[in-house]
Design a protein around this motif. Structure first.
Motif, PDB file in Angstrom:
ATOM      1  N   CYS A  33       0.871  -1.181   0.000  1.00 19.74           N
ATOM      2  CA  CYS A  33       0.000   0.000   0.000  1.00 19.74           C
ATOM      3  C   CYS A  33       0.907   1.230   0.000  1.00 19.74           C
ATOM      4  O   CYS A  33       1.829   1.318   0.806  1.00 19.74           O
ATOM      5  CB  CYS A  33      -0.880  -0.009   1.243  1.00 19.74           C
ATOM      6  SG  CYS A  33      -1.783   1.531   1.503  1.00 19.74           S
ATOM      7  N   LEU A  88       0.114  -6.248   0.221  1.00 19.43           N
ATOM      8  CA  LEU A  88      -1.153  -6.524  -0.443  1.00 19.43           C
ATOM      9  C   LEU A  88      -1.046  -7.820  -1.230  1.00 19.43           C
ATOM     10  O   LEU A  88       0.046  -8.260  -1.575  1.00 19.43           O
ATOM     11  CB  LEU A  88      -1.500  -5.365  -1.385  1.00 19.43           C
ATOM     12  CG  LEU A  88      -1.554  -3.984  -0.718  1.00 19.43           C
ATOM     13  CD1 LEU A  88      -1.622  -2.890  -1.770  1.00 19.43           C
ATOM     14  CD2 LEU A  88      -2.728  -3.899   0.237  1.00 19.43           C
ATOM     15  N   TRP A 136      -6.944  -4.933  -2.088  1.00 19.01           N
ATOM     16  CA  TRP A 136      -6.494  -3.601  -2.490  1.00 19.01           C
ATOM     17  C   TRP A 136      -7.369  -2.998  -3.578  1.00 19.01           C
ATOM     18  O   TRP A 136      -8.165  -3.696  -4.208  1.00 19.01           O
ATOM     19  CB  TRP A 136      -5.047  -3.652  -2.945  1.00 19.01           C
ATOM     20  CG  TRP A 136      -4.779  -4.503  -4.167  1.00 19.01           C
ATOM     21  CD1 TRP A 136      -4.812  -5.858  -4.248  1.00 19.01           C
ATOM     22  CD2 TRP A 136      -4.448  -4.025  -5.471  1.00 19.01           C
ATOM     23  NE1 TRP A 136      -4.513  -6.255  -5.512  1.00 19.01           N
ATOM     24  CE2 TRP A 136      -4.279  -5.164  -6.291  1.00 19.01           C
ATOM     25  CE3 TRP A 136      -4.266  -2.761  -6.028  1.00 19.01           C
ATOM     26  CZ2 TRP A 136      -3.947  -5.059  -7.642  1.00 19.01           C
ATOM     27  CZ3 TRP A 136      -3.928  -2.667  -7.374  1.00 19.01           C
ATOM     28  CH2 TRP A 136      -3.776  -3.811  -8.164  1.00 19.01           C
ATOM     29  N   SER A 139      -3.407   0.571  -3.145  1.00 18.97           N
ATOM     30  CA  SER A 139      -3.692   1.005  -1.778  1.00 18.97           C
ATOM     31  C   SER A 139      -4.586  -0.020  -1.102  1.00 18.97           C
ATOM     32  O   SER A 139      -5.471  -0.600  -1.747  1.00 18.97           O
ATOM     33  CB  SER A 139      -4.399   2.365  -1.824  1.00 18.97           C
ATOM     34  OG  SER A 139      -4.889   2.713  -0.550  1.00 18.97           O
ATOM     35  N   CYS A 140      -4.366  -0.234   0.196  1.00 15.03           N
ATOM     36  CA  CYS A 140      -5.296  -1.103   0.917  1.00 15.03           C
ATOM     37  C   CYS A 140      -6.632  -0.356   0.983  1.00 15.03           C
ATOM     38  O   CYS A 140      -6.675   0.872   0.883  1.00 15.03           O
ATOM     39  CB  CYS A 140      -4.759  -1.476   2.300  1.00 15.03           C
ATOM     40  SG  CYS A 140      -4.663  -0.134   3.482  1.00 15.03           S
ATOM     41  N   ASN A 155      -7.421   3.724   1.248  1.00 14.09           N
ATOM     42  CA  ASN A 155      -8.030   4.378   0.087  1.00 14.09           C
ATOM     43  C   ASN A 155      -9.328   5.083   0.473  1.00 14.09           C
ATOM     44  O   ASN A 155      -9.550   6.232   0.106  1.00 14.09           O
ATOM     45  CB  ASN A 155      -8.299   3.351  -1.018  1.00 14.09           C
ATOM     46  CG  ASN A 155      -8.710   3.995  -2.330  1.00 14.09           C
ATOM     47  OD1 ASN A 155      -8.352   5.127  -2.613  1.00 14.09           O
ATOM     48  ND2 ASN A 155      -9.470   3.266  -3.127  1.00 14.09           N
TER      49      ASN A 155
END
Ligand code: ZN
Length: 138
Positions: free
Chosen positions: A19, A26, A40, A62-63, A67
């Protein structure tokens, strides 16, 4: 927006599968699955609402909690919340940095007296590779 697998791989590898905001690891196969910790999404560094594009340079893995909680905050502020200034480096970038710093470390041998040159070159190379593997741009 749905992205094809190849494009997702490029986005995912930019940060070596981490991330870009909190650096948690991820799982590539869990793209868009909100029920697991390592799933993700594609995050727009500059949100589309603020004119951000779908070009690779604006997209990061991004996780999902990061996010969704980032909202319209800046990427800089979201990373700073986790104590980071920049995105994690890609594997390719880490290797490149390690080789560069290793070469720089080896050059220290030129300044050592002749009997110590080989030892200084080896120590400099190992120190350079170690530092270069982890160094991050500001
Ligand atoms: Zn995160």
């Amino acid at each position: 927006m749905a992205y094809d697998v190849k494009f997702c791989e490029r986005i995912f590898s930019k940060t070596n599968g981490r991330c870009h905001l909190c650096r948690c690891q991820l799982n590539f196969n869990k793209y868009g699955k909100s029920d697991t910790k390592d799933s993700w999404e594609v995050e727009h560094s500059v949100p589309r609402a603020k004119g951000g594009t779908d070009h690779l340079n604006n997209l990061y893995a991004s996780c999902i909690p990061c996010n969704r909680s980032k909202g319209s905050a800046s990427t800089r502020a979201a990373r700073a919340k986790n104590g980071f200034k920049c995105a994690p480096l890609s594997k390719k970038r880490k290797v490149s940095n390690a080789l560069t710093w290793g070469a720089v470390g080896s050059l220290a041998a030129f300044f050592a007296p002749p009997p110590l040159r080989i030892a200084v070159a080896l120590i400099g190379m190992v120190a350079g590779v170690t530092i270069g593997h982890e160094v991050e741009p500001d």
